[in-house]
Structures are given as C-alpha cells and as structure tokens.
Design a protein around this motif. Structure first.
Motif, PDB file in Angstrom:
ATOM      1  N   SER A   1      32.643  45.145  16.993  1.00 50.91           N
ATOM      2  CA  SER A   1      32.723  46.558  16.627  1.00 50.91           C
ATOM      3  C   SER A   1      31.340  47.190  16.539  1.00 50.91           C
TER       4      SER A   1
ATOM      5  N   ARG B   1      30.958  49.828  14.531  1.00 51.63           N
ATOM      6  CA  ARG B   1      30.875  50.260  13.115  1.00 51.63           C
ATOM      7  C   ARG B   1      32.045  49.684  12.342  1.00 51.63           C
ATOM      8  N   GLN B   2      31.722  48.916  11.299  1.00 53.79           N
ATOM      9  CA  GLN B   2      32.739  48.398  10.396  1.00 53.79           C
ATOM     10  C   GLN B   2      32.675  49.090   9.040  1.00 53.79           C
TER      11      GLN B   2
ATOM     12  N   THR C   1      35.140  52.406   6.876  1.00 53.09           N
ATOM     13  CA  THR C   1      36.511  52.354   7.381  1.00 53.09           C
ATOM     14  C   THR C   1      37.481  52.139   6.220  1.00 53.09           C
TER      15      THR C   1
ATOM     16  N   ARG D   1      39.910  50.039   5.990  1.00 52.88           N
ATOM     17  CA  ARG D   1      40.188  48.631   5.708  1.00 52.88           C
ATOM     18  C   ARG D   1      39.089  47.973   4.885  1.00 52.88           C
TER      19      ARG D   1
ATOM     20  N   TRP E   1      34.089  56.462   2.796  1.00 48.04           N
ATOM     21  CA  TRP E   1      32.704  56.728   3.193  1.00 48.04           C
ATOM     22  C   TRP E   1      31.724  56.380   2.075  1.00 48.04           C
TER      23      TRP E   1
ATOM     24  N   TYR F   1      40.109  44.199  16.144  1.00 47.07           N
ATOM     25  CA  TYR F   1      40.573  44.959  14.982  1.00 47.07           C
ATOM     26  C   TYR F   1      41.424  44.046  14.113  1.00 47.07           C
TER      27      TYR F   1
ATOM     28  N   TRP G   1      43.313  43.679  10.238  1.00 41.09           N
ATOM     29  CA  TRP G   1      43.720  44.287   8.956  1.00 41.09           C
ATOM     30  C   TRP G   1      45.124  43.822   8.613  1.00 41.09           C
TER      31      TRP G   1
ATOM     32  N   TYR H   1      35.380  56.556  15.907  1.00 41.37           N
ATOM     33  CA  TYR H   1      36.763  56.236  15.527  1.00 41.37           C
ATOM     34  C   TYR H   1      37.036  54.770  15.827  1.00 41.37           C
TER      35      TYR H   1
ATOM     36  N   TYR I   1      39.015  52.411  15.204  1.00 43.68           N
ATOM     37  CA  TYR I   1      40.334  51.958  14.775  1.00 43.68           C
ATOM     38  C   TYR I   1      41.343  52.471  15.801  1.00 43.68           C
TER      39      TYR I   1
ATOM     40  N   GLU J   1      44.554  54.422  10.971  1.00 47.32           N
ATOM     41  CA  GLU J   1      44.442  53.786   9.659  1.00 47.32           C
ATOM     42  C   GLU J   1      44.257  54.775   8.518  1.00 47.32           C
ATOM     43  N   TRP J   2      43.771  55.970   8.776  1.00 47.56           N
ATOM     44  CA  TRP J   2      43.603  56.958   7.707  1.00 47.56           C
ATOM     45  C   TRP J   2      44.935  57.556   7.274  1.00 47.56           C
TER      46      TRP J   2
END
Length: 905
Positions: A41, A43-44, A47, A49, A59, A393, A395, A439, A441, A485-486
């Motif tokens: 990834s 950016r982890q 997120t 999760r 954030w 990904y 989760w 994004y 996810y 996921e949001w």
C-alpha cells in the motif's frame, strides 16, 4: 529522461506473447505468477481499519506523523514497494537527502482535515509500466534535494478556502533548476519467486548532491496483538545475503545486492516511548533507521544483526547528471532446488530487464495493435497505473470491533454503528484501489469500472475484480455488497451486471469464444444483490428507487441521503434509472446464457423484461403518484421534492443525474425475439393493457421495431432529442473535453431553493468542490468525469446501433452540423482522449497551466490519471492517481483505432 514508454515496433508480433502465456499459467493454476507484486500500500495511516479511537476520527487517530513510529495493525505501506499476496513480507526503498527531518519511507500527503479540499498526496510519483503477472513493473519517484517542505504544505493548504485551488509541491519552487533526484524502480520476475530489482537514481541538477539509499525488507506485524499465535520472525545475514525465516504460508527468501553497504536491523514494533511516554518492551523499534541515520543514534539498531526489519545502508555523492544503478535480487532461499542459481551480476540483470521490458511492449502491441506513439504512451501509462494500484487489503470487521486483548478495548458504541452490521466482512485480497494513495481501500462502483478497464489488458484479473465484493466473505446477510470502508452500507450505483456483461463481451471479442462459466457465476451472485435492491430501496412500493448517495457525492442541491428538516424527501431521477440499467443488463445476460441453455434462462428473461418495463413506466408516468421526474417544460429529468403534505416540486438543477435515464438502453435482433418471446415487450404490454382496461401510453415507445431490431429504452425517442440538445450544447453540458457533470448554465444562473428552514444554492464549479459534503474532496458540480462519460458514450452507440442513419442531431448544438449518434460517440471519445494527447500548442490539458509540466522534457511526457477534470480547460483535479476508472480511456483509444483502421480498409 523518464518516460512512460519507449518507441514500440510498429509491426505486430504474430506469435502469442510470453506475457499472455504467463497469464494462462496463472489463471489455470500452473504457476503462481501473482504471488508477488507491487501490492504494498502507498498509505496505511489515516484509514478506518487502523482507527481505534473513541470518536472514530481516523485522520487524528493515526496521522502521518505517527507512521514511522507506530506498527500498523492491518497492513503495511512503503515507497513504490512490493510484497507477497498476503502482505506478509514487504520490500521498499527508503531515501534521505541529508536535509529532511525524517527518512523518506512513504509518500507524504495531507489528511482530510488538513487540505482545503480534503486528503491529497503532495509527493510526486508516476507509474510507468506494468504487466498482468508483474513480470515487469516500473515507477518513478521524484525526490527534492532541498529539505521537503512538510510544514509549509500543511500551513498553506490549511490557510486556503474551498474556493481556492490546492497548494502543491511544485508551487513551492522546490523543483527549480532540476534540483531533484529521479528514483526509477523496476521489478522484474525471472520466475514466480525470483525477482530482480533495479534502482536507477539520477541527479538532474547541475551540482553534486548526496543521497542515502536504504533498500528495506520487513515482516508485517502479525504478532503484537495479544491472542495471536504468531511469533515474531527474524531476518538475519548469511554472508552478505539477507535471509528471511519461513512463516505460515510463505517460505524463506533471500535478498542480495550488487552494492556493498552496511546492514541495519530493528523490529517492526511501535515506539511507545516517543508516542505515549510508555516504556519500550524491547529496545529496537520501527523508527530505528531514522534515528540511526538522521540523529546519529548508533544504539537504535540491533548490533546482533537480526530483527523483523532490515535495510542495507548505501550512500553516494552523485555528480551533476550522474546515474547510480543498484541491482538487488529477492528469491526463495532454496532456489538451487527450484530454479537453479544465477549470480547477481550486472549483465545478467540487465539482460533479464531488457527481455521483460521488450515482452511488456509486445504484450501492449498484442492487445492494442497499431497505435501511434502518442496514443501508445497514454494507453501504456493507463495500464501501468491499473496494475500498480492493485494493493493488498486486509480487514476483519469482527476482530476490529472487539479489539485486541493486549490493548485498550475500542469503545462499546462501535457495536451500535452501521459498520457493526458488517461484522462478518473478512477482506484479505489484492484489490484494485480507486487511488493508491488518496483512496487506499475498495470502493464498490469504482471497482466495477476498474474491472472493465482491466478487461482491455488482463481479462482474468478483470473477472476476479468484478466478482470479488459479491463473495460470501464480503456480502451482508441481506445480499448487499459493501460500498467502501468509510460507509459500508452506502448504496452505490448497481453496475455490477453491466461490468460482468462488458467483461464477457470484451473477452469474447478478443478470444473468439465467450466465458459462459464466468457469466453464470456472476449472475448467481448478482441475483442476490438484485433482491436486496428491490426489497430495500423501493420505499413507497411504486417502483421509484432512491438510494441517496449513489456515487455522485455532491451532485444535488441538498444531501440526498437524508430527509429535510420538515420531513420532505427527494425522489431521485437517477435511482430508478440505475435500477432500470441493472434489470436491463441482467436481461441481456440471461439472453446470452439462453444461447446455451434456453429452458434454464427463459423464465429469468421474462422476469427482467417485465421488471424493466415496470421501471420504465414508473419513471415516465405519474400514475398513482401525481408527479413524474420528467419535466415537459424543460425537457429534462429532475429530482422531485416531495413534501409531507403530498405536494411536490421540481428541483431544477440540470445535472448528470438527469442524464442517467439515457444509460438504460439496448436493442435485440429479430432472431433473439423469436427465440425468447418475452422480448416482444410491446405485445406483452398490449395484452396487459387490455386486461387492466388502460393502455400504457407513457411507454408506447417500449418494444418498438426499427431496422429489424426491438428497442428497450427508458427514454422515449421524442424525449431523447430534447435531452441531447442540451447535452450537446457547449453552453450547457458539452465541454471541449467531454460531458460536464453540471450544466454550465448554472455558472451565470445559480439555482437556489428554500424549503422550510432548509436553504441551499448550487452553481457551476468546474474544478474542486466548493462544499464540504462527502469530505469535500470530490466534485460533481461541473467537472468532467470519465467513467460516466464512458457510460453515456456506450448509450449513444446503442441508440446509434438501433437508429442508424435515421436519427441525426446537431453536434454541437447550434453548429448546423448533423451527425448520427454513433459518429457523435466517437467525437466525444476524441474529446476525452484529448485530455491526455498533446494539442496544437504541444500541451496536455490534464497538466493545466503549470509550465514546468507542459514544457520541460523531464516532465511533459509523464501521465497522471486524475479523478476528474476541469469542466472548461480539462486540467486534472481531485485524486491524482485515480487510474482505475480513468484508465478506461484506454478502451476509448483502442475503439478509435479500430474505427480508423476499418474506415481505411
């Protein structure tokens, strides 16, 4: 100079390319070519999760500033890295220019609250090459030689309003005089578990500059979560070679390098002392290399030279213009037993890299023959972005809800959220991300466009991505597929059937035979989703479907997810149209499957034929409701405000949601109607009208015959002309670069509406979002969105196939030039591809007004595939690596090429 692609031979390769053979080996299970890939990834942090906070603020719970200090729970990230398909063992380079305050281990960007238009990457990277099996991958990171302006980027963007554009890295002047390094990363597979890695670093400035390079290998932390049975594995040295331990599901590997340096070791563990003032459980933690190199803390690294994270420290002062090439090899430790042994020598690596590079070119020529250099570069870059945006990904919602036994339990209110309904969701896949940084996810409807874009490059991957979110480990018990996921329960446009159908058709055209087993499997899964849609979103039982979000974020004047304060609700024009498209795509699917088994699918054909006619009637008739979404005065489909007292009013915003009814169209030939009687829908409606004592005048067009074909369309032909007159008007929807999401008429005529205590206004905003709705980082109030344009173009082609030369209309409106709908569809494709092509001034529209990007030879042939594009000048806006659905432009390029070739013949 870095470029997306070098010149490709114009003569097509007649033999089946090696990459196609590797795909066949992968898809048949013979060779696991997809075991390793650029799945790490970007950016982890930030997120959902990774968020274990009490207030659910992802954030602030895990910001960028903690990313080099804190172990991730569900994944890893890095700079243009790779990992195995379970994300267990990860590799990526880290850099330091001698001036930055932190190591460059991952791409930097702003979190949603920090940006004036939401989250936004601020680093500079490009995807240059990619193949389906990962046999050849190439990307570019552009690293400033001056100290990276982290705080300036934050401060300047936070000081700007939503009406101002974003402040980007190039705006700081840090790239002036070419004072930067290019890091070109190439991953090349000799075999499925034997990878050559090449870093080519170039000092583009006219002065010497120092650089520290740290090729890094580490394990994802699977052992620090309390009741885990996993033990922390170690990396160790065997001579000059780094060797990993075998772990569950993954054998032992070794990493060797062509350069001599200093091996550094630590553990992928959280630095709790720096973060929270808590004692360390052991001395070697995640930020050890940062402290060792930048702060000179020699005791930060393990002198015993073992740990779950290791890096080779290389350092060089590069002369002006100098290139530094570093080769590494990552392969199974028992390679002598499996693939033989080949030394890590420069000529050996160079020969393999050149071979795979040439095979990449042959693969591109095979799938899209005859493209000119300009279109080839765009097409290749689109494919590269697609493959690089596939990420691991991970989760498990139930475990995330419960938390870990050795950490503070998540707040109990989590179990009362909508996410808790999805407790059975268990994701552990390689998924095509909407944008690999912004994004990171899955997004359901984005993924359907991605899968169709993949069909151009890799049909096997297209089929996997298309079906993924409808598997049992993702879907809810009611048959719904997760959105993102949001907000897992959000309703996305139901285009899964469209995607499956298009993948089948594209694959059949390429191979000469259809994958009926894929289509059957897709239909079984889609039937469950269809049931969810029909039972949940038809709130009033009148075949009008709402859906709320439906992927178009801020398209409406009011937030369509919620009723207004006085209880008024919005009856959407696009909700029912999307359902019409779904039922029509399922009808087409069952008609195709009936080719092999007529009796099995005959009843389903009848079901979807009846459903489509009911939905068409609902959107075009006021029967039983007293209102209709079609406004005869304006000749447009609008959302309707329905008040608690039963009165209604049009919300007269001319937006792309009013064009969605156009998408639900197809036609069937006479032989299909003869085989499947339910396709003679006009006959069925006539009989039903006689029985009920009232004809279906509002949909008298349905089932009409022309040129030996029968029409299925929500929009009657008389209304089609009225709508298209606006769509092709350059003062309304038609942009030089495609169809705008909101009519330009609202630029000089903003639309306002007052209902009780609710007041809102909407105006044409061709670039970034002027409002905070849905996070404020996407805007449907004026820009050009390529995926919706793609659907509109397909609809025009279907209408054109039905009408032929008998339906012509002015294009553009008022020009006096009449064209068929097929001809217009190609003109629209040219406009959209023109976003990326050089214009008469040798400028590419997506690069906007940045002269550095437009004129400098180091920049002008590098491509970004933005989320959406300025409605007037075509400059890229929103997420900058949204290669998934924007890469569907590659399909337009190949169609234009075929059309040109056929016309020449």
């Amino acid at each position: 100079m870095a470029s997306s692609i070098e010149a490709i031979p114009t003569q097509p390769t007649r033999e089946v390319p090696n990459e196609i053979s590797r795909c066949e080996q992968r898809d048949s299970g013979q060779v696991q070519w997809d075991l390793w890939g650029t799945y790490l990834s970007d950016r982890q942090w930030g997120t959902v999760r990774e968020d274990y906070s009490a207030d659910g603020n992802a954030w602030e719970s895990f910001p960028f500033d903690q990313s080099h200090l804190r172990a991730y729970r569900w994944g890893e990230d890095g700079l243009l890295g790779l990992c195995d398909m379970q994300g267990m063992l990860c590799f990526a380079p880290a850099l330091w220019n001698g001036r930055d305050l932190i190591l460059k281990e991952r791409l930097f960007g702003l979190g949603n609250p920090e940006g004036n238009h939401g989250e936004d990457i601020k680093d500079t990277m490009y995807h240059l090459a990619g193949t389906p099996t990962g046999s050849y991958s190439k990307a570019l990171y552009r690293y400033p030689q001056e100290a990276f302006p982290y705080q300036r980027l934050r401060d300047e963007n936070q000081s700007r309003t939503r009406e101002e554009r974003e402040f980007e890295l190039v705006d700081t002047g840090i790239f002036a005089n070419n004072r930067f390094f290019d890091l070109e990363v190439e991953y090349v597979k000799a075999e499925a578990e034997d990878l050559v890695i090449r870093f080519t670093i170039t000092n583009h400035s006219d002065e010497p500059a120092e650089l520290h390079l740290l090729p890094s290998l580490w394990y994802r932390n699977t052992w620090s979560w309390g009741d885990s049975q996993n033990k922390r594995p170690n990396l160790r040295l065997k001579g000059e070679t780094l060797v990993s331990e075998a772990i569950s599901g993954l054998g032992a590997y070794e990493l060797s390098c062509s350069e001599k340096g200093t091996w550094l070791f630590t553990n992928n563990e959280t630095n709790s002392e720096v973060l929270w003032g808590q004692p360390l459980t052991q001395p070697y933690v995640k930020d050890a290399f940062h402290r060792f190199l930048i702060h000179g803390q020699n005791d930060a690294v393990n002198p015993e030279q073992r740990g779950s994270k290791a890096a080779l420290h290389l350092h060089r002062n590069l002369k002006a213009g100098e290139c530094w090439v570093v080769d590494l090899r990552l392969r199974r430790h028992d390679h002598k037993k499996t693939t033989g042994t080949t030394p890590l020598e420069t000529n050996v690596c160079a020969n393999l890299i050149e071979l795979r590079r040439q095979e990449w070119k042959e693969h591109l020529e095979w799938i899209a023959p005859g493209l000119n250099d300009e279109d080839r570069a765009i097409h290749a870059a689109a494919g590269a972005g697609l493959f690089w945006c596939r990420k691991f990904y991970n989760w498990y919602v139930a475990r995330w809800l419960r938390g870990d036994s050795n950490t503070a339990r998540p707040p109990e209110q989590r179990w009362q959220t909508e996410t808790a309904y999805w407790r059975t969701l268990r994701a552990q896949n390689i998924i095509s991300m909407p944008d690999c940084w912004e994004y990171p996810y899955f997004c359901q409807w984005d993924l359907m466009f991605h899968s169709v874009a993949f069909a151009e490059f890799d049909p096997g991957e297209a089929k996997r991505q298309c079906r993924m979110l409808r598997q049992a480990n993702y879907t809810a018990i009611n048959g719904q597929s997760p959105a993102y996921e949001w907000a897992l329960s959000d309703a996305n446009p139901p285009i899964g059937a469209w995607a499956a159908l298009r993948i089948f058709q594209i694959s059949r055209r390429r191979k000469g035979e259809g994958d009926y087993s894929f289509l059957r499997a897709s239909l079984r899964e889609l039937l469950l989703e269809y049931g969810w849609w029909t039972n949940r979103n038809d709130r009033n039982g009148d075949n009008l479907f709402e859906g709320g979000f439906l992927g178009l974020d801020n398209i409406a004047i009011f937030d369509r997810r919620y009723p207004l304060k006085d209880g008024s609700r919005i009856e959407q024009s696009d909700g029912t149209a999307w359902m019409g498209l779904l039922s029509l795509n399922l009808l087409q699917t069952t008609v195709i499957l009936a080719e092999e088994d007529r009796e099995e699918y005959l009843e389903l054909c009848g079901r979807f034929s009846r459903d489509f006619s009911s939905l068409t009637y609902a959107l075009n008739s006021s029967s039983g409701r007293g209102y209709v979404n079609w406004d005869e005065r304006d000749g447009f489909y609008y959302d309707v405000l329905k008040r608690p007292d039963g009165s209604t009013d049009y919300l007269r915003t001319r937006s792309i949601s009013g064009l969605i009814p156009l998408l639900a169209v197809t036609s069937f030939d006479a032989s299909s109607v003869k085989t499947i009687p339910s396709l003679d829908i006009r006959k069925s409606l006539r009989k039903l009208g006689e029985e009920r004592g009232s004809t279906f005048d509002a949909i008298s067009h349905l089932g009409s015959w022309h040129r030996n074909r029968v029409l299925f369309s929500i929009v009657p032909p008389t209304r089609l002309k009225r709508i298209l007159k606006r769509v092709f008007d350059e003062d309304e929807f038609l942009s030089p670069y495609g169809i705008r999401s909101l009519s330009k008429i609202h630029e000089s005529n903003p639309y306002s509406y007052q209902q009780g205590d609710d007041f809102a206004s909407i105006s044409y905003s061709p670039a970034d979002s002027p409002v905070a709705m849905f996070g404020g980082n996407s805007n449907w109030r004026g820009p050009v969105w390529i995926p919706i344009n793609f659907l509109l173009i397909e609809a025009l082609q279907k209408f054109g196939h039905y009408f032929g030369e008998d339906f012509k209309i002015e294009f553009p409106t008022g020009s006096g030039q009449e064209m068929t709908l097929w001809e217009i569809s190609l003109e629209l494709e040219k406009r959209i591809v023109g976003i990326f092509r050089r214009d008469e001034r040798q400028r590419r529209a997506f690069n906007g007004e940045v002269d550095l990007f437009q004129k400098n030879p180091l920049w002008r042939d590098l491509f970004l595939f933005n989320e959406y594009f300025h409605g007037c000048n075509g400059s890229g806006v929103g997420a900058s690596h949204q290669t998934g659905w924007t890469a569907i432009v590659a399909k337009m390029i190949t169609q234009l090429q075929r059309w040109q070739t056929n016309n020449q013949n």
